[in-house]
Design a protein around this motif. Structure first.
Motif, PDB file in Angstrom:
ATOM      1  N   ALA A 140       0.834  -1.205   0.000  1.00  7.82           N
ATOM      2  CA  ALA A 140       0.000   0.000   0.000  1.00  7.82           C
ATOM      3  C   ALA A 140       0.868   1.253   0.000  1.00  7.82           C
ATOM      4  CB  ALA A 140      -0.921  -0.008   1.217  1.00  7.82           C
ATOM      5  N   TYR A 141       1.935   1.229   0.785  1.00  6.09           N
ATOM      6  CA  TYR A 141       2.852   2.374   0.823  1.00  6.09           C
ATOM      7  C   TYR A 141       3.483   2.595  -0.547  1.00  6.09           C
ATOM      8  CZ  TYR A 141       6.708   5.400   2.212  1.00  6.09           C
ATOM      9  OH  TYR A 141       7.586   6.448   2.307  1.00  6.09           O
ATOM     10  N   ALA A 142       3.904   1.505  -1.199  1.00 11.42           N
ATOM     11  CA  ALA A 142       4.509   1.631  -2.535  1.00 11.42           C
ATOM     12  C   ALA A 142       3.500   2.206  -3.524  1.00 11.42           C
ATOM     13  CB  ALA A 142       4.997   0.263  -3.015  1.00 11.42           C
ATOM     14  N   GLY A 143       2.237   1.755  -3.428  1.00 10.69           N
ATOM     15  CA  GLY A 143       1.217   2.279  -4.332  1.00 10.69           C
ATOM     16  C   GLY A 143       0.908   3.737  -4.089  1.00 10.69           C
ATOM     17  N   PHE A 144       0.773   4.128  -2.840  1.00 12.24           N
ATOM     18  CA  PHE A 144       0.496   5.528  -2.517  1.00 12.24           C
ATOM     19  C   PHE A 144       1.657   6.435  -2.925  1.00 12.24           C
ATOM     20  CE2 PHE A 144      -2.709   4.718   1.172  1.00 12.24           C
ATOM     21  CZ  PHE A 144      -3.569   4.136   0.256  1.00 12.24           C
ATOM     22  N   SER A 145       2.883   5.916  -2.811  1.00 10.19           N
ATOM     23  CA  SER A 145       4.069   6.732  -3.102  1.00 10.19           C
ATOM     24  C   SER A 145       4.249   6.989  -4.595  1.00 10.19           C
ATOM     25  CB  SER A 145       5.330   6.052  -2.559  1.00 10.19           C
ATOM     26  OG  SER A 145       5.258   5.901  -1.156  1.00 10.19           O
ATOM     27  N   THR A 146       3.672   6.114  -5.440  1.00 12.81           N
ATOM     28  CA  THR A 146       3.844   6.273  -6.889  1.00 12.81           C
ATOM     29  C   THR A 146       2.779   7.156  -7.527  1.00 12.81           C
ATOM     30  OG1 THR A 146       2.604   4.220  -7.256  1.00 12.81           O
ATOM     31  CG2 THR A 146       4.998   4.044  -7.107  1.00 12.81           C
ATOM     32  N   ILE A 147       1.827   7.636  -6.733  1.00 17.15           N
ATOM     33  CA  ILE A 147       0.772   8.487  -7.293  1.00 17.15           C
ATOM     34  C   ILE A 147       1.362   9.835  -7.695  1.00 17.15           C
ATOM     35  CG2 ILE A 147      -1.391   9.685  -6.760  1.00 17.15           C
ATOM     36  CD1 ILE A 147      -2.035   7.394  -4.845  1.00 17.15           C
ATOM     37  N   ARG A 148       1.004  10.274  -8.894  1.00 18.17           N
ATOM     38  CA  ARG A 148       1.536  11.555  -9.387  1.00 18.17           C
ATOM     39  C   ARG A 148       1.025  12.718  -8.528  1.00 18.17           C
ATOM     40  NH1 ARG A 148      -0.111  11.653 -15.544  1.00 18.17           N
ATOM     41  NH2 ARG A 148      -1.984  10.734 -14.602  1.00 18.17           N
ATOM     42  N   PRO A 149       1.910  13.623  -8.156  1.00 20.18           N
ATOM     43  CA  PRO A 149       1.493  14.764  -7.310  1.00 20.18           C
ATOM     44  C   PRO A 149       0.370  15.590  -7.910  1.00 20.18           C
ATOM     45  CG  PRO A 149       3.882  14.606  -7.400  1.00 20.18           C
ATOM     46  CD  PRO A 149       3.358  13.621  -8.393  1.00 20.18           C
ATOM     47  N   VAL A 150       0.292  15.616  -9.265  1.00 24.70           N
ATOM     48  CA  VAL A 150      -0.754  16.420  -9.895  1.00 24.70           C
ATOM     49  C   VAL A 150      -2.143  15.880  -9.547  1.00 24.70           C
ATOM     50  CG1 VAL A 150      -0.706  15.077 -12.053  1.00 24.70           C
ATOM     51  CG2 VAL A 150      -1.518  17.457 -12.086  1.00 24.70           C
ATOM     52  N   LEU A 151      -2.271  14.559  -9.398  1.00 24.23           N
ATOM     53  CA  LEU A 151      -3.558  13.978  -9.017  1.00 24.23           C
ATOM     54  C   LEU A 151      -3.944  14.404  -7.605  1.00 24.23           C
ATOM     55  CD1 LEU A 151      -3.218  10.340 -10.428  1.00 24.23           C
ATOM     56  CD2 LEU A 151      -4.508  12.250 -11.413  1.00 24.23           C
ATOM     57  N   VAL A 152      -2.956  14.429  -6.727  1.00 26.80           N
ATOM     58  CA  VAL A 152      -3.214  14.853  -5.351  1.00 26.80           C
ATOM     59  C   VAL A 152      -3.606  16.324  -5.320  1.00 26.80           C
ATOM     60  CG1 VAL A 152      -2.246  15.050  -3.037  1.00 26.80           C
ATOM     61  CG2 VAL A 152      -1.598  13.121  -4.500  1.00 26.80           C
ATOM     62  N   ASP A 153      -2.920  17.135  -6.124  1.00 30.96           N
ATOM     63  CA  ASP A 153      -3.245  18.561  -6.177  1.00 30.96           C
ATOM     64  C   ASP A 153      -4.662  18.793  -6.707  1.00 30.96           C
ATOM     65  OD1 ASP A 153      -0.749  19.172  -5.219  1.00 30.96           O
ATOM     66  OD2 ASP A 153       0.129  19.489  -7.207  1.00 30.96           O
ATOM     67  N   VAL A 154      -5.051  18.008  -7.717  1.00 29.06           N
ATOM     68  CA  VAL A 154      -6.412  18.134  -8.259  1.00 29.06           C
ATOM     69  C   VAL A 154      -7.435  17.805  -7.172  1.00 29.06           C
ATOM     70  CG1 VAL A 154      -8.072  17.116  -9.858  1.00 29.06           C
ATOM     71  CG2 VAL A 154      -5.785  17.716 -10.655  1.00 29.06           C
ATOM     72  N   GLY A 155      -7.167  16.735  -6.424  1.00 30.61           N
ATOM     73  CA  GLY A 155      -8.082  16.374  -5.340  1.00 30.61           C
ATOM     74  C   GLY A 155      -8.201  17.465  -4.300  1.00 30.61           C
ATOM     75  N   ARG A 156      -7.080  18.070  -3.943  1.00 26.26           N
ATOM     76  CA  ARG A 156      -7.111  19.147  -2.953  1.00 26.26           C
ATOM     77  C   ARG A 156      -7.829  20.375  -3.488  1.00 26.26           C
ATOM     78  NH1 ARG A 156      -0.889  18.070  -1.019  1.00 26.26           N
ATOM     79  NH2 ARG A 156      -1.390  16.522   0.592  1.00 26.26           N
ATOM     80  N   ASN A 157      -7.662  20.664  -4.784  1.00 19.31           N
ATOM     81  CA  ASN A 157      -8.364  21.794  -5.375  1.00 19.31           C
ATOM     82  C   ASN A 157      -9.875  21.581  -5.389  1.00 19.31           C
ATOM     83  OD1 ASN A 157      -6.001  23.205  -5.870  1.00 19.31           O
ATOM     84  ND2 ASN A 157      -5.746  22.363  -7.932  1.00 19.31           N
ATOM     85  N   LEU A 158     -10.281  20.286  -5.388  1.00 19.61           N
ATOM     86  CA  LEU A 158     -11.701  19.965  -5.341  1.00 19.61           C
ATOM     87  C   LEU A 158     -12.244  19.942  -3.918  1.00 19.61           C
ATOM     88  CD1 LEU A 158     -11.848  17.115  -8.029  1.00 19.61           C
ATOM     89  CD2 LEU A 158     -12.698  19.459  -8.246  1.00 19.61           C
ATOM     90  N   GLY A 159     -11.372  20.258  -2.962  1.00 22.95           N
ATOM     91  CA  GLY A 159     -11.799  20.324  -1.570  1.00 22.95           C
ATOM     92  C   GLY A 159     -11.647  19.033  -0.793  1.00 22.95           C
ATOM     93  N   LEU A 160     -10.928  18.073  -1.358  1.00 20.62           N
ATOM     94  CA  LEU A 160     -10.744  16.795  -0.670  1.00 20.62           C
ATOM     95  C   LEU A 160      -9.600  16.912   0.325  1.00 20.62           C
ATOM     96  CD1 LEU A 160     -11.051  14.370  -3.726  1.00 20.62           C
ATOM     97  CD2 LEU A 160     -12.834  15.030  -2.093  1.00 20.62           C
ATOM     98  N   ARG A 161      -9.833  16.453   1.531  1.00 20.50           N
ATOM     99  CA  ARG A 161      -8.821  16.488   2.584  1.00 20.50           C
ATOM    100  C   ARG A 161      -8.891  15.201   3.401  1.00 20.50           C
ATOM    101  NH1 ARG A 161      -7.826  20.201  -0.116  1.00 20.50           N
ATOM    102  NH2 ARG A 161      -7.225  22.350   0.415  1.00 20.50           N
ATOM    103  N   GLY A 162      -7.773  14.830   3.992  1.00 19.58           N
ATOM    104  CA  GLY A 162      -7.722  13.718   4.930  1.00 19.58           C
ATOM    105  C   GLY A 162      -8.265  12.419   4.363  1.00 19.58           C
ATOM    106  N   PRO A 163      -9.169  11.747   5.087  1.00 16.87           N
ATOM    107  CA  PRO A 163      -9.702  10.454   4.641  1.00 16.87           C
ATOM    108  C   PRO A 163     -10.390  10.522   3.282  1.00 16.87           C
ATOM    109  CG  PRO A 163     -10.212  10.817   6.952  1.00 16.87           C
ATOM    110  CD  PRO A 163      -9.634  12.100   6.442  1.00 16.87           C
ATOM    111  N   ARG A 164     -11.060  11.638   2.974  1.00 15.78           N
ATOM    112  CA  ARG A 164     -11.721  11.768   1.666  1.00 15.78           C
ATOM    113  C   ARG A 164     -10.711  11.800   0.538  1.00 15.78           C
ATOM    114  NH1 ARG A 164     -15.382  16.733   1.359  1.00 15.78           N
ATOM    115  NH2 ARG A 164     -15.885  15.747  -0.646  1.00 15.78           N
TER     116      ARG A 164
END
Length: 259
Positions: A140-164
């Protein structure tokens, strides 16, 4: 011949050769059934136990523990890994814990589990959970670590935080790694459960497949031992090709995440 059919033909051929050799070698070498019974003898014992219900009783005892232990182990691993990506410094904590405990065989903590909980289901479940958590956390750690930062940024721009954010971005993107961890964790758990019964016997007064093998060995019933081994192999094939491969083909392969 297309590639999937070719792979299946090779696998069937290998299995057929192994079965044929197992059947012929004991007969041609005139080996005692106590040393190595033919394949047909092991199948006969397996069939008899399926008819009298002892096979299903042992399977139910083992698999009930396995399902509870694997389910709890997966839940702990995912929550722990998700937490390390939310809490500052959590990644270092998880890496340290995995480095400490992942090399430790789960069966090695069974004496401690027996001291804490006695010969009960809780002892077996604790050992199974331990066998699953670290392999699942690592993947799970390996999978989470390979996620592109741009996807995380898009999620945060949509208001997603923490568990969401974890549930909506990290979890779907890391699904191939999570399935890989599930495969490894399940295999570790199945081997650990059988080994624990082989060494320490029945838990909670209910004997599983490992306990049946132990009894057969004590009675010099080699055909029964091989019947138990066949059961373990058949359960492994059913889970791998009947359940995990189906999940993979209907999710990550269908979505084009793996070839």
């Amino acid at each position: 011949m297309n590639k999937p059919i070719q792979k299946m033909a090779v696998r069937i051929t290998v299995v057929a050769v192994v079965i044929l050799a197992w059947e012929l070698v004991p007969r041609m070498a005139q080996l005692s059934p106590v040393v190595l019974p033919p394949f047909s003898s092991a199948v006969e014992v397996l069939w008899e136990r399926a008819l009298d219900g002892s096979l299903w009783q042992g399977l139910l005892a083992s698999l009930s523990l396995l399902v509870r232990g694997v389910g709890l182990g997966i839940l702990i691993a995912i929550v722990m890994t998700a937490g390390c990506f939310i809490i500052p410094g959590g990644r270092e904590v998880l890496q340290t814990l995995v480095g400490l405990f992942n090399p430790l065989p789960a069966i090695a903590i069974l004496p401690l589990a027996l001291l804490w909980f006695g010969f009960s289901d809780r002892s077996m479940i604790l050992v199974i959970v331990f066998s699953v958590v670290w392999a699942m956390s690592l993947n799970a750690y390996a999978g989470f670590s390979t996620i592109r930062p741009v996807l995380v940024d898009v999620g945060r721009n949509l208001g997603l935080r923490g568990p969401r954010l974890i549930a909506s971005i990290y979890f779907p993107a890391a699904l191939p790694h999570l399935l890989s961890g599930l495969r490894i964790g399940w295999a570790f758990a199945w081997r650990t459960a059988v080994a624990a019964e082989l060494v320490y016997g029945a838990a909670g007064g209910k004997g599983g497949i490992g306990w049946q093998i132990y009894l057969d060995r004590s009675e010099f019933n080699t055909g029964g031992v091989f019947a138990g081994l066949l059961t373990i192999v058949l359960v492994g094939l059913l889970v791998e090709y009947g359940i995990l491969n189906t999940i993979e083909s209907r999710t990550v392969k269908r979505w084009g995440m793996v070839s």
